[in-house]
Design a protein around this motif. Structure first.
Motif, PDB file in Angstrom:
ATOM      1  N   TRP A   1     -10.637   3.592 -11.553  1.00  0.00           N
ATOM      2  CA  TRP A   1     -10.870   2.741 -10.388  1.00  0.00           C
ATOM      3  C   TRP A   1      -9.799   1.666 -10.272  1.00  0.00           C
ATOM      4  N   ARG A   2      -9.313   1.194 -11.416  1.00  0.00           N
ATOM      5  CA  ARG A   2      -8.225   0.212 -11.380  1.00  0.00           C
ATOM      6  C   ARG A   2      -6.989   0.828 -10.733  1.00  0.00           C
ATOM      7  N   ALA A   3      -6.694   2.075 -11.085  1.00  0.00           N
ATOM      8  CA  ALA A   3      -5.536   2.759 -10.499  1.00  0.00           C
ATOM      9  C   ALA A   3      -5.714   2.937  -8.994  1.00  0.00           C
ATOM     10  N   PHE A   4      -6.931   3.289  -8.574  1.00  0.00           N
ATOM     11  CA  PHE A   4      -7.174   3.430  -7.140  1.00  0.00           C
ATOM     12  C   PHE A   4      -7.004   2.093  -6.423  1.00  0.00           C
ATOM     13  N   GLY A   5      -7.596   1.040  -6.976  1.00  0.00           N
ATOM     14  CA  GLY A   5      -7.473  -0.267  -6.340  1.00  0.00           C
ATOM     15  C   GLY A   5      -6.026  -0.706  -6.229  1.00  0.00           C
ATOM     16  N   ARG A   6      -5.247  -0.437  -7.276  1.00  0.00           N
ATOM     17  CA  ARG A   6      -3.833  -0.816  -7.237  1.00  0.00           C
ATOM     18  C   ARG A   6      -3.108  -0.068  -6.120  1.00  0.00           C
ATOM     19  N   ARG A   7      -3.403   1.210  -5.968  1.00  0.00           N
ATOM     20  CA  ARG A   7      -2.758   1.986  -4.905  1.00  0.00           C
ATOM     21  C   ARG A   7      -3.149   1.442  -3.533  1.00  0.00           C
ATOM     22  N   LEU A   8      -4.425   1.117  -3.350  1.00  0.00           N
ATOM     23  CA  LEU A   8      -4.860   0.555  -2.077  1.00  0.00           C
ATOM     24  C   LEU A   8      -4.159  -0.772  -1.810  1.00  0.00           C
ATOM     25  N   GLY A   9      -4.016  -1.601  -2.839  1.00  0.00           N
ATOM     26  CA  GLY A   9      -3.332  -2.875  -2.666  1.00  0.00           C
ATOM     27  C   GLY A   9      -1.884  -2.702  -2.255  1.00  0.00           C
ATOM     28  N   VAL A  10      -1.210  -1.706  -2.818  1.00  0.00           N
ATOM     29  CA  VAL A  10       0.176  -1.433  -2.425  1.00  0.00           C
ATOM     30  C   VAL A  10       0.237  -1.059  -0.947  1.00  0.00           C
ATOM     31  N   LEU A  11      -0.684  -0.215  -0.509  1.00  0.00           N
ATOM     32  CA  LEU A  11      -0.708   0.165   0.906  1.00  0.00           C
ATOM     33  C   LEU A  11      -0.946  -1.054   1.795  1.00  0.00           C
ATOM     34  N   ARG A  12      -1.807  -1.946   1.358  1.00  0.00           N
ATOM     35  CA  ARG A  12      -2.069  -3.138   2.166  1.00  0.00           C
ATOM     36  C   ARG A  12      -0.846  -4.058   2.204  1.00  0.00           C
ATOM     37  N   GLN A  13      -0.061  -4.086   1.132  1.00  0.00           N
ATOM     38  CA  GLN A  13       1.176  -4.866   1.162  1.00  0.00           C
ATOM     39  C   GLN A  13       2.170  -4.261   2.148  1.00  0.00           C
ATOM     40  N   LEU A  14       2.244  -2.949   2.192  1.00  0.00           N
ATOM     41  CA  LEU A  14       3.116  -2.293   3.165  1.00  0.00           C
ATOM     42  C   LEU A  14       2.701  -2.654   4.591  1.00  0.00           C
ATOM     43  N   VAL A  15       1.397  -2.729   4.824  1.00  0.00           N
ATOM     44  CA  VAL A  15       0.903  -3.131   6.141  1.00  0.00           C
ATOM     45  C   VAL A  15       1.278  -4.585   6.428  1.00  0.00           C
ATOM     46  N   ASN A  16       1.158  -5.453   5.421  1.00  0.00           N
ATOM     47  CA  ASN A  16       1.552  -6.854   5.614  1.00  0.00           C
ATOM     48  C   ASN A  16       3.016  -6.962   6.019  1.00  0.00           C
ATOM     49  N   ASP A  17       3.866  -6.161   5.376  1.00  0.00           N
ATOM     50  CA  ASP A  17       5.290  -6.159   5.726  1.00  0.00           C
ATOM     51  C   ASP A  17       5.479  -5.778   7.192  1.00  0.00           C
ATOM     52  N   GLN A  18       4.774  -4.733   7.600  1.00  0.00           N
ATOM     53  CA  GLN A  18       4.897  -4.256   8.974  1.00  0.00           C
ATOM     54  C   GLN A  18       4.427  -5.308   9.969  1.00  0.00           C
ATOM     55  N   ARG A  19       3.325  -5.974   9.662  1.00  0.00           N
ATOM     56  CA  ARG A  19       2.799  -6.988  10.580  1.00  0.00           C
ATOM     57  C   ARG A  19       3.760  -8.163  10.713  1.00  0.00           C
ATOM     58  N   ASP A  20       4.446  -8.486   9.629  1.00  0.00           N
ATOM     59  CA  ASP A  20       5.423  -9.572   9.692  1.00  0.00           C
ATOM     60  C   ASP A  20       6.543  -9.232  10.669  1.00  0.00           C
ATOM     61  N   LEU A  21       6.996  -7.982  10.645  1.00  0.00           N
ATOM     62  CA  LEU A  21       8.038  -7.564  11.588  1.00  0.00           C
ATOM     63  C   LEU A  21       7.495  -7.478  13.012  1.00  0.00           C
ATOM     64  N   ALA A  22       6.334  -6.833  13.156  1.00  0.00           N
ATOM     65  CA  ALA A  22       5.782  -6.608  14.491  1.00  0.00           C
ATOM     66  C   ALA A  22       5.408  -7.909  15.189  1.00  0.00           C
ATOM     67  N   SER A  23       5.005  -8.914  14.414  1.00  0.00           N
ATOM     68  CA  SER A  23       4.587 -10.189  14.998  1.00  0.00           C
ATOM     69  C   SER A  23       5.765 -11.034  15.464  1.00  0.00           C
ATOM     70  N   GLY A  24       6.960 -10.696  14.975  1.00  0.00           N
ATOM     71  CA  GLY A  24       8.127 -11.507  15.295  1.00  0.00           C
ATOM     72  C   GLY A  24       8.286 -12.722  14.407  1.00  0.00           C
ATOM     73  N   ARG A  25       7.387 -12.883  13.403  1.00  0.00           N
ATOM     74  CA  ARG A  25       7.531 -14.032  12.502  1.00  0.00           C
ATOM     75  C   ARG A  25       8.751 -13.872  11.604  1.00  0.00           C
ATOM     76  N   HIS A  26       8.978 -12.657  11.141  1.00  0.00           N
ATOM     77  CA  HIS A  26      10.155 -12.334  10.321  1.00  0.00           C
ATOM     78  C   HIS A  26      10.277 -13.243   9.099  1.00  0.00           C
ATOM     79  N   GLU A  27       9.132 -13.573   8.489  1.00  0.00           N
ATOM     80  CA  GLU A  27       9.162 -14.457   7.322  1.00  0.00           C
ATOM     81  C   GLU A  27       9.888 -13.803   6.149  1.00  0.00           C
ATOM     82  N   ASP A  28       9.707 -12.500   5.974  1.00  0.00           N
ATOM     83  CA  ASP A  28      10.371 -11.822   4.864  1.00  0.00           C
ATOM     84  C   ASP A  28      11.889 -11.878   5.010  1.00  0.00           C
TER      85      ASP A  28
END
Length: 353
Positions: free
Chosen positions: A224-251
């Protein structure tokens, strides 16, 4: 993408929304006790730190509402409850772990903003220093005290305490990698390793803790730890995308080496790669450079390749659920949680349809 009835099921979206509201209400009640110096499993007389934590948490939920981040909060609450449901058929006992997960993120988001938000005040500022200390109490010591107070066998409590300790070490490791790695040296694999720590670790903690609470042994908790880690990685990828799509460009303004940037750089010939790196260096201070590099990163061919590279990560998350098994209704909810996350990734349908 597989089609699922995410509104239905034993713990569908509507139930998850209610659970998120209940977790927020529970933290609200916790704040009232904290302001009186209570609720830490200790004696009285800690009004200073308790009041600071209460104020910190109120600010966190106000920020969640202001930024429209409630769907993300729902996922944070749903994960441990779905895992407990998969293991034991009932999500409700994991509600305290959902609270712990939210407390961790309340602290982590503030600490992350100190390094990620352009123009953030220096930690040398007295007010900021007080908030940093409060964040450490909210995300570290308060969860530890809440776990210590749970009415569970000592062996389970020890396992939960191990997860709370592990998450900080793994997340700090990932964050240090994120802050240290230069874009010119970053690879898709090295970025994913950082993501597995800085964002994967708390989701790993939430999932493994729920399994331990349900009585799972070390091997299943590790799965379950491995699954949670994989889900967290996917959510980080989504965070990256939202930063670009929003125009904030913080990264880009921070000079962060995101997975999409590393993927882009890995596809370019040497001369174009040098040009992209020059744009990335300029993006710290130039809106024009940020806009141009964003256009490069969101090019259709680049996104097709990006989506193809991300698809196996999504498939692995689903495969882990297949291996872990459990109550089918709750396992289905976990599959839904993966798909709800993945659908926000750019170009994904092209890669996994």
């Amino acid at each position: 993408m597989r089609s699922r009835h995410v509104e239905e099921g034993a713990f569908g979206r509507a139930a998850q929304e209610r659970a998120a509201a209940e977790a927020e209400a529970e933290i609200g009640r916790l704040c009232e006790r904290l302001a009186e110096g209570l609720a830490m499993g200790l004696d009285e007389g800690r009004e200073m730190v308790g009041g600071a934590m209460a104020e910190f948490l109120v600010d966190f939920f106000e920020t969640v509402r202001a930024k429209g981040s409630r769907p993300g909060m729902r996922g944070m609450v749903a994960l441990p409850m779905l895992v407990h449901g998969a293991e034991a058929g009932d999500p409700a006992p994991a509600r305290p772990l959902a609270v712990v997960h939210l407390l961790w993120w309340a602290a982590a988001r503030y600490l992350d903003d100190l390094t990620d938000v352009p123009g953030a005040p220096s930690a040398g500022n007295t007010a900021v220093a007080k908030r940093v200390l409060t964040a450490l109490a909210v995300g570290g010591q308060l969860p530890a005290r809440l776990v210590a107070d749970l009415p569970v066998p000592d062996a389970v409590r020890l396992g939960l305490a191990d997860e709370v300790s592990r998450v900080w070490l793994d997340a700090v490791d990932g964050q240090l990698r994120d802050l240290t790695e230069r874009p010119s040296a970053a690879t898709p694999a090295s970025v994913l390793r950082a993501y597995a720590g800085k964002t994967g670790a708390p989701y790993a903690m939430a999932a493994a803790s729920a399994a331990r609470l349900a009585g799972a042994g070390a091997d299943r908790a590790g799965g379950w730890r491995a699954f949670g880690r994989r889900l967290g990685v996917l959510r980080q990828l989504v965070n990256d995308q939202r930063d670009l799509a929003s125009g904030r460009h913080e990264d880009l303004a921070n000079g962060t080496a995101t997975y999409l940037l590393a993927h882009l750089l890995s596809t370019l010939p040497p001369a174009r790669r040098r040009e992209a790196l020059a744009l990335h260096a300029g993006a710290r201070h130039s809106a024009c450079a940020r806009a141009e590099l964003t256009a490069w990163m969101l090019d259709e061919d680049v996104l097709d390749g990006y989506a193809a590279s991300v698809a196996p990560l999504i498939g692995h998350a689903h495969d882990l659920l297949g291996l872990l098994g459990g109550d089918p209704a709750f396992v289905r909810g976990l599959h839904d949680l993966v798909d709800e996350t993945a659908v926000h990734l750019p170009g994904l349908r092209l890669a996994v349809a």
